[in-house]
Write an enzyme that holds these catalytic residues in place. Structure first.
Site, short mmCIF file in Angstrom:
data_model
loop_
_atom_site.label_atom_id
_atom_site.label_comp_id
_atom_site.label_asym_id
_atom_site.label_seq_id
_atom_site.Cartn_x
_atom_site.Cartn_y
_atom_site.Cartn_z
N LYS A 277 1.24 3.11 3.07
CA LYS A 277 2.39 3.99 4.21
C LYS A 277 2.90 4.92 3.64
CE LYS A 277 4.24 -0.13 5.99
NZ LYS A 277 3.26 -1.34 6.13
N SER B 85 -5.33 -2.20 1.29
CA SER B 85 -3.65 -1.47 1.97
C SER B 85 -2.22 -1.55 1.09
CB SER B 85 -3.72 -1.78 2.53
OG SER B 85 -2.98 -2.93 3.06
N GLU C 238 13.23 2.10 11.29
CA GLU C 238 13.83 0.47 10.98
C GLU C 238 12.48 -0.23 9.94
OE1 GLU C 238 11.35 2.38 13.23
OE2 GLU C 238 9.87 0.54 12.98
C1 LIG Z 1 2.73 -2.59 6.24
C2 LIG Z 1 1.70 -2.99 5.61
C3 LIG Z 1 0.20 -3.37 6.00
C4 LIG Z 1 0.23 -2.84 7.28
O1 LIG Z 1 0.45 -2.12 8.48
P1 LIG Z 1 -0.45 -1.37 8.66
O2 LIG Z 1 0.18 -0.53 10.28
O3 LIG Z 1 -1.08 -2.39 10.42
O4 LIG Z 1 -1.47 -0.70 8.33
C5 LIG Z 1 -0.77 -3.49 5.54
N1 LIG Z 1 -0.54 -3.96 4.13
C6 LIG Z 1 0.33 -3.40 3.73
C7 LIG Z 1 0.43 -3.37 1.65
C8 LIG Z 1 1.53 -2.58 3.96
O5 LIG Z 1 2.70 -3.08 3.64
#
Ligand SMILES: *Cc1c(COP(=O)(O)O)cnc(C)c1O
Length: 393
Positions: free
Chosen positions: A92, A380, A114
Site C-alpha cells: 500500500k 502482498s 478512509e
Molecule cells: C489492503 C491489503 C490487501 C487488499 O487490498 P488490494 O487493494 O486488493 O491489494 C491485500 N494484502 C494486504 C497485505 C493488504 O494490506
C-alpha cells in the site's frame, strides 16, 4: 484499428464497469484530478522523485524469490514477489507515496483517507509524516476497536483518527464520511483512496502507481529465467490494487494466465463471505459501477472474511471486467484454506504471510501445473499483524 485491451478507456470504463458516479458537488474535484493525474504521473520530474522514494524509502525493488520447497510441493517453479518486505509491511505504501506526491503538485495541503483494517491509514499517515502534511483518517468505530494497534500507529505518526459511528461503523461508513469531508474542503484537501476502486480516475491511477510491481517482475524474470513473462500470475483481491500492480504490464499478453483469489469467508453459500466476483451483481459503490454484494433491494451487504483487508463489498472495475471477459480465473478461498496455506508457507519457506496474501497461496492447490511452468505469486504483505488470528484459529 480495433485492438483488444483490458486497460481503461478514455471515459474511465473497463468494458461495462467503472466510470464516475459522484454527487454534483464533487464534480469539480474529480474533474481536476482527472485533468492532472496523467500529466503529472508521466512527467520526468514526478517519475524521478517517485522512483527514488520507492528505492530509498520503501526499499524497492522488492525481491523476486524462488521458493524451492514450495515449488517442489506443487511441482512447478514458484517465485514469490516479496511486497511484504516493503517499509510498513505491504504494497500500500507504493500508492500512498504516489498520490501524496501528486497532491503536493496540485497544491493541496491536507490529506484525508478512509481505512478499514487500518493498513491504508497507516501507509497514508506514514507518508504524511514524511512529507509534513496534515492527515485525517476516517475509520469506523467497530474497526477502531478491532484494529487497535494500527490506530495507535496512526496516532504516533501524527494523524488524526476520526471515529465514524454511522451504519455498521465499518469501512463503507468511513468512506461515506471521507467523501463528505472532501465535499466540504475540496479546495485544499486531497482524498487518498487505497485501492483500485472509487470513481475514475482512481482505479487507473492506483493501478499505474502499483504497476512498478509488474515492471520489476519483467526485469527480474528476464534475469532469472531468460524470459520476461511467467506462465501464471497469482494475487489476492480485496479492492484489487496488489493484483492490478502484479498484472499491469501483462494484461494484454495472453501467454500469461491471470489467477485471482477473493475471500470466500466461511464459504460462498454461507452468507458469510466477501467473494464479490462470484456473489456480486452490477451496482454502484464508492462512485464506480462494478460488481457489488447487495440484497434484492440493492442494499449493500456487510461482507465477511477472516482477513480484514479483503472484506470489501465491491471490487475494482478492472477486475470485474477481467473476470467477465474470462481473462482472469477467479477462486474464492475460504478462511480455513487461507490459514492452512499461511502455515504451509511459514513451515516450508520461513515466511509468515499476511492473511490477505494467504488467500493467494490457497490457490496453488487448485491449479494443475506442468513441471516447467513458471508461476509468480505476490505476497502482498507480512503476517505480523495477523499472528493472534493465526494462533487462535
Ligand atoms: C489492503 C491489503 C490487501 C487488499 O487490498 P488490494 O487493494 O486488493 O491489494 C491485500 N494484502 C494486504 C497485505 C493488504 O494490506
Amino acid at each position: 484499428m480495433l485492438m483488444k485491451t483490458y486497460q481503461v478507456d478514455e471515459n474511465g470504463y473497463y468494458g461495462e464497469f467503472g466510470g464516475a458516479y459522484i454527487p454534483e458537488i464533487l464534480h469539480r474535484c474529480v474533474e481536476e484530478l482527472r485533468n492532472s493525474y496523467l500529466q503529472v504521473l508521466e512527467s520526468e520530474e514526478f517519475r524521478k522523485e517517485f522512483m527514488s522514494m520507492l528505492r530509498d524509502y520503501v526499499g524497492r525493488p522488492s525481491p523476486l524469490y524462488l521458493a524451492e520447497r514450495l515449488s517442489e510441493k506443487y511441482r512447478c517453479k514458484i517465485y514469490l514477489k516479496r511486497e511484504d518486505l516493503n517499509h510498513t509491511g505491504a504494497h500500500k505504501i507504493n500508492n500512498a507515496i504516489g498520490q501524496i506526491l501528486l497532491a503536493k503538485r496540485m497544491g493541496k495541503k491536507r490529506i484525508i483517507a478512509e481505512t478499514g483494517a487500518g493498513q491504508h491509514g497507516v501507509a497514508t499517515a506514514t507518508v504524511c509524516a514524511l512529507m509534513g502534511m496534515e492527515c485525517v483518517i476516517y475509520m469506523g468505530k467497530t474497526d477502531i476497536e478491532r484494529q487497535h494497534m494500527n490506530v495507535e500507529r496512526m496516532k504516533m505518526l501524527g494523524a488524526e483518527v476520526k471515529p465514524v459511528t454511522s451504519g455498521n461503523m465499518t469501512l463503507k461508513d468511513a468512506t461515506n464520511e471521507a467523501i463528505r469531508d472532501w465535499c466540504c474542503h475540496s479546495a485544499d484537501t486531497y482524498y487518498v483512496i487505497g485501492s483500485t476502486v472509487g470513481p475514475h480516475p482512481y482505479p487507473d491511477m492506483v493501478a499505474r502507481l502499483q504497476s512498478v510491481i509488474s515492471k520489476e517482475i519483467q526485469n527480474q524474470l528476464a534475469e532469472h529465467e531468460g524470459r520476461s513473462y511467467p506462465d501464471y500470475l497469482i494475487a489476492c483481491v480485496g479492492g484489487g490494487s496488489n493484483a492490478a500492480g502484479t498484472i499491469y504490464h501483462y494484461l494484454d499478453d495472453e501467454r500469461v494466465k491471470i489467477v485471482l483469489a477473493e475471500a470466500g469467508g466461511k464459504g460462498i453459500e454461507s452468507l458469510m463471505s466477501a467473494a464479490t466476483i462470484q456473489l456480486g451483481r452490477l451496482g454502484i459503490i464508492h462512485g464506480a459501477r462494478t460488481l457489488v454484494m447487495q440484497n434484492e433491494d440493492g442494499q449493500i451487504l456487510e461482507p465477511y472474511s477472516i482477513s480484514a483487508g479483503l472484506d470489501y463489498p465491491g471490487i475494482g472495475p478492472m477486475h470485474a471486467n477481467l473476470a467477465r471477459q474470462h481473462r482472469a480465473t477467479v477462486f474464492a478461498i475460504n478462511d480455513d484454506e487461507a490459514v492452512k496455506a499461511a502455515f504451509e508457507l511459514t513451515r516450508l519457506e520461513g515466511i509468515i504471510p499476511a492473511l490477505e496474501s494467504a488467500h493467494a497461496l490457497g490457490v496453488l492447490g487448485k491449479l494443475a501445473f506442468h513441471p516447467e511452468d513458471v508461476v509468480v505469486l505476490t505476497v502482498s504483505g507480512r503476517g505480523d499483524k495477523d499472528l493472534e488470528t493465526y494462533l487462535n484459529y
